[in-house]
Design an enzyme around this catalytic site. Sequence first.
Site, PDB file in Angstrom:
ATOM      1  NE  ARG A  74      -4.269  -1.403   0.010  1.00 13.56           N
ATOM      2  CZ  ARG A  74      -4.430  -2.474  -0.743  1.00 13.56           C
ATOM      3  NH1 ARG A  74      -3.440  -2.877  -1.530  1.00 13.56           N
ATOM      4  NH2 ARG A  74      -5.574  -3.143  -0.744  1.00 13.56           N
ATOM      5  CD  GLU A  78      -2.834   3.502  -5.784  1.00 14.27           C
ATOM      6  OE1 GLU A  78      -3.855   2.870  -6.132  1.00 14.27           O
ATOM      7  OE2 GLU A  78      -1.859   2.939  -5.249  1.00 14.27           O
ATOM      8  CG  HIS A 109      -2.961  -0.461  -7.000  1.00 13.51           C
ATOM      9  ND1 HIS A 109      -3.411   0.195  -5.878  1.00 13.51           N
ATOM     10  CD2 HIS A 109      -2.900  -1.780  -6.647  1.00 13.51           C
ATOM     11  CE1 HIS A 109      -3.622  -0.673  -4.904  1.00 13.51           C
ATOM     12  NE2 HIS A 109      -3.321  -1.879  -5.351  1.00 13.51           N
TER      13      HIS A 109
END
Length: 370
Positions: free
Chosen positions: A281, A311, A330
């Site tokens: 993370r 993000e 991601h």
Amino acid sequence: RDPAMRQYMFWNRENSRQQGKYFDLLEMSPESIVREARIMSLSTTDDEANQALHNGPLPPGATLTAIGTSVDDFDPKSNPNVLFVSPSCPHSAEVLPQVLEAFPSIQWVHCRSAGIDFVESDKLAHITEHINPNLIVTNAKGQFSSSLAEYALFACSYFAKDIPRLMRQQKERKWEKYDVEELRGKTLGIVGYGDIGRACAKLGTQYGMRIVALRRHPFLSRDDPFCNKVYDRSAESLQKLMGESDYIVCSAPSTVETRGMVNAAAFESVKKNAVFINLGRGPVVDEEALVKALKEEGNLKGAALDVFTQEPLPQDNELWDLDNILISPHNMDQTTTFMHEATEFFIHENLPRFLCQQELLNPVDPTLGY
């Protein structure tokens, strides 16, 4: 619960059956049902990954009562005892406590992701600690580990073989040999030795790498065949790991305790020309300190980042401009079926366990975040 028992309570796609034994038991003997499952799905109706739940069939004794994204979408008289939470639900961190307060009959919450940071809130922690301490929360841990481990070792090779140089030379039609590094004999440090971290260690050992790890309960890995050394999660231990590792994989979850854990002091301790890889993370890492370490000659050789503090990564973020970085959006666990499989784990493994009143796999402590 005794932390020593946690290692036996988790599912992993590499060594677990696609359909659990209790799913088979219910198919052969429906009389094995101890309690019914009345399920609410906190999800959008068009979430394709949830179709196995939304359209069925479900195991005997299980019923989907409603699908919705707010507490108003659910019938107050439905008396649900299971709540399935999907990342597709907008503002789920706000909605989840509202649903739990409106439906105190809910006994089990399952999150269709490995991390539960998308539902974390002080209100949820208060509910699970003080209002409904018997509420069980589980997640999809073990679903994404193998693909992320593949990415981690690819990232190691990307820098060991200097793939950026190779691509430049190919574009320039330049035939120029250069020395490359082996991964064999190098030290792979893993910050956050959960299921993803262990999958990285398992693959790393196949390359002949030495594995050092950092985790909250080091004794859980004292007999781990893939781990040469295990540290606790103190700042001093993190600095030791950073100082002896040629490649560092951060696979820690984002929790109150871990946010900002890999900070300036950690990067100042890093081994010369090490490579940093973050696939856990983004908020676990101090990105300003990371950028500084990437710019300083003789510090980090490079970094591979699949996760970020913000993000999508803003276009004006300085990380885009660095030459010694590999950025992915991601998606390094995003296979075509990964979320579908996460839903199938709920239906084929944990839901039958709930119906048979057996212990559920992948328990999560909402106050810790994992």
